[in-house]
Design a protein around this motif. Structure first.
Motif, PDB file in Angstrom:
ATOM      1  N   GLU A 124     -58.160 -11.071 -15.281  1.00  0.00           N
ATOM      2  CA  GLU A 124     -58.362 -10.402 -14.003  1.00  0.00           C
ATOM      3  C   GLU A 124     -58.521  -8.901 -14.193  1.00  0.00           C
ATOM      4  O   GLU A 124     -57.977  -8.313 -15.127  1.00  0.00           O
ATOM      5  N   GLN A 125     -59.262  -8.278 -13.274  1.00  0.00           N
ATOM      6  CA  GLN A 125     -59.560  -6.854 -13.405  1.00  0.00           C
ATOM      7  C   GLN A 125     -58.291  -6.004 -13.403  1.00  0.00           C
ATOM      8  O   GLN A 125     -58.160  -5.059 -14.187  1.00  0.00           O
ATOM      9  N   ASP A 126     -57.345  -6.343 -12.540  1.00  0.00           N
ATOM     10  CA  ASP A 126     -56.087  -5.585 -12.500  1.00  0.00           C
ATOM     11  C   ASP A 126     -55.340  -5.687 -13.820  1.00  0.00           C
ATOM     12  O   ASP A 126     -54.755  -4.699 -14.303  1.00  0.00           O
ATOM     13  N   MET A 127     -55.356  -6.879 -14.416  1.00  0.00           N
ATOM     14  CA  MET A 127     -54.660  -7.060 -15.686  1.00  0.00           C
ATOM     15  C   MET A 127     -55.359  -6.278 -16.801  1.00  0.00           C
ATOM     16  O   MET A 127     -54.692  -5.699 -17.667  1.00  0.00           O
ATOM     17  N   GLN A 128     -56.689  -6.249 -16.807  1.00  0.00           N
ATOM     18  CA  GLN A 128     -57.409  -5.435 -17.789  1.00  0.00           C
ATOM     19  C   GLN A 128     -57.036  -3.969 -17.668  1.00  0.00           C
ATOM     20  O   GLN A 128     -56.828  -3.283 -18.681  1.00  0.00           O
ATOM     21  N   HIS A 161     -57.090 -26.086 -17.678  1.00  0.00           N
ATOM     22  CA  HIS A 161     -56.486 -27.193 -16.934  1.00  0.00           C
ATOM     23  C   HIS A 161     -54.967 -27.137 -16.909  1.00  0.00           C
ATOM     24  O   HIS A 161     -54.342 -27.883 -16.147  1.00  0.00           O
ATOM     25  N   THR A 162     -54.356 -26.302 -17.722  1.00  0.00           N
ATOM     26  CA  THR A 162     -52.888 -26.284 -17.797  1.00  0.00           C
ATOM     27  C   THR A 162     -52.267 -24.949 -17.398  1.00  0.00           C
ATOM     28  O   THR A 162     -51.067 -24.914 -17.108  1.00  0.00           O
ATOM     29  N   LEU A 163     -53.031 -23.864 -17.368  1.00  0.00           N
ATOM     30  CA  LEU A 163     -52.476 -22.555 -17.065  1.00  0.00           C
ATOM     31  C   LEU A 163     -53.081 -21.993 -15.788  1.00  0.00           C
ATOM     32  O   LEU A 163     -54.184 -22.360 -15.385  1.00  0.00           O
ATOM     33  N   ARG A 164     -52.359 -21.079 -15.184  1.00  0.00           N
ATOM     34  CA  ARG A 164     -52.836 -20.369 -14.008  1.00  0.00           C
ATOM     35  C   ARG A 164     -52.881 -18.875 -14.310  1.00  0.00           C
ATOM     36  O   ARG A 164     -52.270 -18.389 -15.259  1.00  0.00           O
ATOM     37  N   GLN A 165     -53.598 -18.153 -13.465  1.00  0.00           N
ATOM     38  CA  GLN A 165     -53.659 -16.706 -13.609  1.00  0.00           C
ATOM     39  C   GLN A 165     -52.293 -16.098 -13.245  1.00  0.00           C
ATOM     40  O   GLN A 165     -51.601 -16.606 -12.385  1.00  0.00           O
ATOM     41  N   PRO A 166     -51.879 -15.019 -13.947  1.00  0.00           N
ATOM     42  CA  PRO A 166     -52.629 -14.286 -14.985  1.00  0.00           C
ATOM     43  C   PRO A 166     -52.432 -14.819 -16.405  1.00  0.00           C
ATOM     44  O   PRO A 166     -52.999 -14.287 -17.342  1.00  0.00           O
ATOM     45  N   ALA A 167     -51.597 -15.894 -16.528  1.00  0.00           N
ATOM     46  CA  ALA A 167     -51.314 -16.415 -17.869  1.00  0.00           C
ATOM     47  C   ALA A 167     -52.576 -16.937 -18.542  1.00  0.00           C
ATOM     48  O   ALA A 167     -52.734 -16.816 -19.761  1.00  0.00           O
ATOM     49  N   LEU A 168     -53.505 -17.517 -17.752  1.00  0.00           N
ATOM     50  CA  LEU A 168     -54.736 -18.063 -18.318  1.00  0.00           C
ATOM     51  C   LEU A 168     -55.556 -16.978 -18.997  1.00  0.00           C
ATOM     52  O   LEU A 168     -55.986 -17.136 -20.150  1.00  0.00           O
ATOM     53  N   GLY A 169     -55.789 -15.874 -18.291  1.00  0.00           N
ATOM     54  CA  GLY A 169     -56.588 -14.798 -18.871  1.00  0.00           C
ATOM     55  C   GLY A 169     -55.930 -14.172 -20.084  1.00  0.00           C
ATOM     56  O   GLY A 169     -56.607 -13.861 -21.076  1.00  0.00           O
ATOM     57  N   ILE A 170     -54.610 -13.981 -20.033  1.00  0.00           N
ATOM     58  CA  ILE A 170     -53.903 -13.381 -21.172  1.00  0.00           C
ATOM     59  C   ILE A 170     -53.950 -14.308 -22.376  1.00  0.00           C
ATOM     60  O   ILE A 170     -54.182 -13.872 -23.512  1.00  0.00           O
ATOM     61  N   PHE A 171     -53.746 -15.615 -22.148  1.00  0.00           N
ATOM     62  CA  PHE A 171     -53.760 -16.577 -23.257  1.00  0.00           C
ATOM     63  C   PHE A 171     -55.119 -16.605 -23.944  1.00  0.00           C
ATOM     64  O   PHE A 171     -55.207 -16.499 -25.171  1.00  0.00           O
ATOM     65  N   LEU A 172     -56.192 -16.765 -23.161  1.00  0.00           N
ATOM     66  CA  LEU A 172     -57.521 -16.854 -23.767  1.00  0.00           C
ATOM     67  C   LEU A 172     -57.914 -15.537 -24.430  1.00  0.00           C
ATOM     68  O   LEU A 172     -58.583 -15.539 -25.462  1.00  0.00           O
ATOM     69  N   GLY A 191     -66.654 -16.789 -18.540  1.00  0.00           N
ATOM     70  CA  GLY A 191     -65.841 -16.155 -17.524  1.00  0.00           C
ATOM     71  C   GLY A 191     -65.776 -17.059 -16.307  1.00  0.00           C
ATOM     72  O   GLY A 191     -66.339 -18.170 -16.299  1.00  0.00           O
ATOM     73  N   VAL A 192     -65.116 -16.616 -15.273  1.00  0.00           N
ATOM     74  CA  VAL A 192     -65.003 -17.419 -14.056  1.00  0.00           C
ATOM     75  C   VAL A 192     -66.371 -17.499 -13.395  1.00  0.00           C
ATOM     76  O   VAL A 192     -66.880 -16.513 -12.858  1.00  0.00           O
ATOM     77  N   GLY A 193     -67.009 -18.674 -13.464  1.00  0.00           N
ATOM     78  CA  GLY A 193     -68.286 -18.889 -12.802  1.00  0.00           C
ATOM     79  C   GLY A 193     -69.488 -18.322 -13.533  1.00  0.00           C
ATOM     80  O   GLY A 193     -70.575 -18.225 -12.950  1.00  0.00           O
TER      81      GLY A 193
END
Length: 399
Positions: free
Chosen positions: A230-234, A208-219, A100-102
């Motif tokens: 992100e919590q809001d996206m969940q 290294h190539t995606l930003r939120q919220p696309a990063l979280g959805i992709f992974l 996760g982040v950190g």
């Protein structure tokens, strides 16, 4: 016969799960089931062999649950452990590390002699190492037993953690909080470590190539890692009822299987007809497609973390491919029953898992629809053939 035996075995598992609570009632119920089977046999609906197999399967489910599943009573605390004690722990990472982040979430199987508890879940914040399955690590932390919320009828986090085989939990913070002792070089752990490294490559490329919220959805949708979501996206996924898309299961593996199977089979059929005919004398295009499809689906299941829902779907797809390979496409119900048996033999408590129930109910509905469509096509084909025969006879009599 296999689907009926599987259903009886599941009923036995369900009865075995309630045996500690209602022993007399269930004992009377099983006697009643024996009498019911006897009445059905005497009425001529079942022969003696089928009746006996069904009842044996029912009792086998009860016995299997009683033998393999511990009773639902709290375990007495071990004498060598005090809640909140600090200890130096060494052990091996036995599951894919969740990122996760950190933070990293690690499931460790300890080899510390002073501890009777074997599995510890470690949350490492501010990590400076990338850990993989099979790595032996050492750290010092404050250990706690899992605790759940005390809300009546609420989600029991402690029971959920215990179901996963986790005895203790702890959190460590900062770089150098965990020391890597050694990496696996040979054996099965080297294989799992390699899978984790490929998984880490996908993660790093996405970071290294995606930003939120696309990063979280992709992974979340590709390799099943929800730590970057992100919590809001969940919450939006939960509100819209699409949170199952973040669990790598039947829809993901089924899509990979369909695409691979269709692509390989079409590629074979585009080859010169003479070559296809020569190859088909030894092996059909469908079997060749299966030889390419199954490794791709299995590799994706491993890259996705090989979680319970993922491996359950892999088992179902594997047995479906076996049915196609053997030419028993019409016996998909038997393949589903075999997959169900394999899963509940591995973990009988899966019958209370909502994902298990929804997976098999959806597959059962699909098989029912396929059977209905096939029967309607057969009826239509039979009526057309009958009409053609009558037409030919009438024409021959008239002329």
């Amino acid at each position: 016969m296999l689907p009926s035996l599987t259903a009886a075995f599941l009923l036995g598992l369900l009865g075995g799960s309630q045996l500690p609570f209602f022993p007399l009632f269930l004992f009377a119920l099983f006697i009643g089931a024996a009498l019911g089977f006897s009445i059905i046999e005497r009425a001529g609906y079942l022969d003696t062999r089928c009746t006996l197999l069904l009842y044996i399967s029912l009792l086998s489910g009860v016995i299997y649950w009683s033998v393999t599943t511990p009773p639902p009573y709290p375990h007495p605390p071990s004498s060598d452990f005090q809640n909140g004690m600090s200890a130096i722990i060494t052990g091996r990472v036995v599951m894919p590390v969740q990122y996760g982040v950190g933070r990293q979430t690690i499931l460790l199987e300890t080899d510390t002699m002073m501890m009777t508890s074997r599995r510890v879940r470690v949350v490492w914040r501010g990590a400076d190492l990338t850990l993989h399955q099979g790595d032996r690590i050492m750290f010092q932390g404050t250990l706690h037993r899992p605790k759940g919320f005390l809300n009546p009828a609420g989600f029991d986090y402690a029971a959920y953690i215990e179901h996963q085989g986790i005895d203790l939990v702890t959190t460590v913070t900062g770089p150098h909080a965990i020391t890597l002792i050694e990496k696996p070089l040979t054996g099965r752990w080297s294989f799992w470590s390699q899978i984790d490294q490929w998984r880490a490559t996908i993660r790093q490329a996405a970071v290294h190539t995606l930003r939120q919220p696309a990063l979280g959805i992709f992974l979340g949708m590709i390799i099943g890692e929800r730590g970057y979501l992100e919590q809001d996206m969940q919450e939006w996924f939960m509100i819209t009822g699409t949170v199952h898309l973040l669990s790598i299961s039947g829809s993901h593996l089924g899509l990979v299987a369909v695409v691979c199977f269709w692509t390989v089979k079409r590629a074979i059929l585009w080859l010169p007809p003479s070559f296809v005919l020569a190859v088909s004398r030894r092996i059909t295009p469908s079997k060749v497609a299966i030889l390419f499809t199954w490794p791709a689906v299995a590799l994706y299941a491993l890259l996705a973390g090989a979680e319970l829902a993922t491996m359950r779907s892999l088992i179902m797809i594997t047995l479906g491919m076996v049915a196609v390979w053997l030419g028993h496409e019409r016996h998909l119900g038997h393949a589903m029953a075999a997959a169900l048996l394999i899963i509940v033999l591995h973990d009988p408590r899966a019958i209370f898992d909502i994902s298990f129930q929804l997976s098999f109910l959806s597959v059962l509905a699909i098989i029912g629809m396929i059977s209905k469509i096939r029967s309607e096509k057969q009826k239509k084909a039979t009526s057309i053939v009958t009409f053609n025969i009558v037409s030919e006879l009438t024409y021959s009599e008239l002329f």
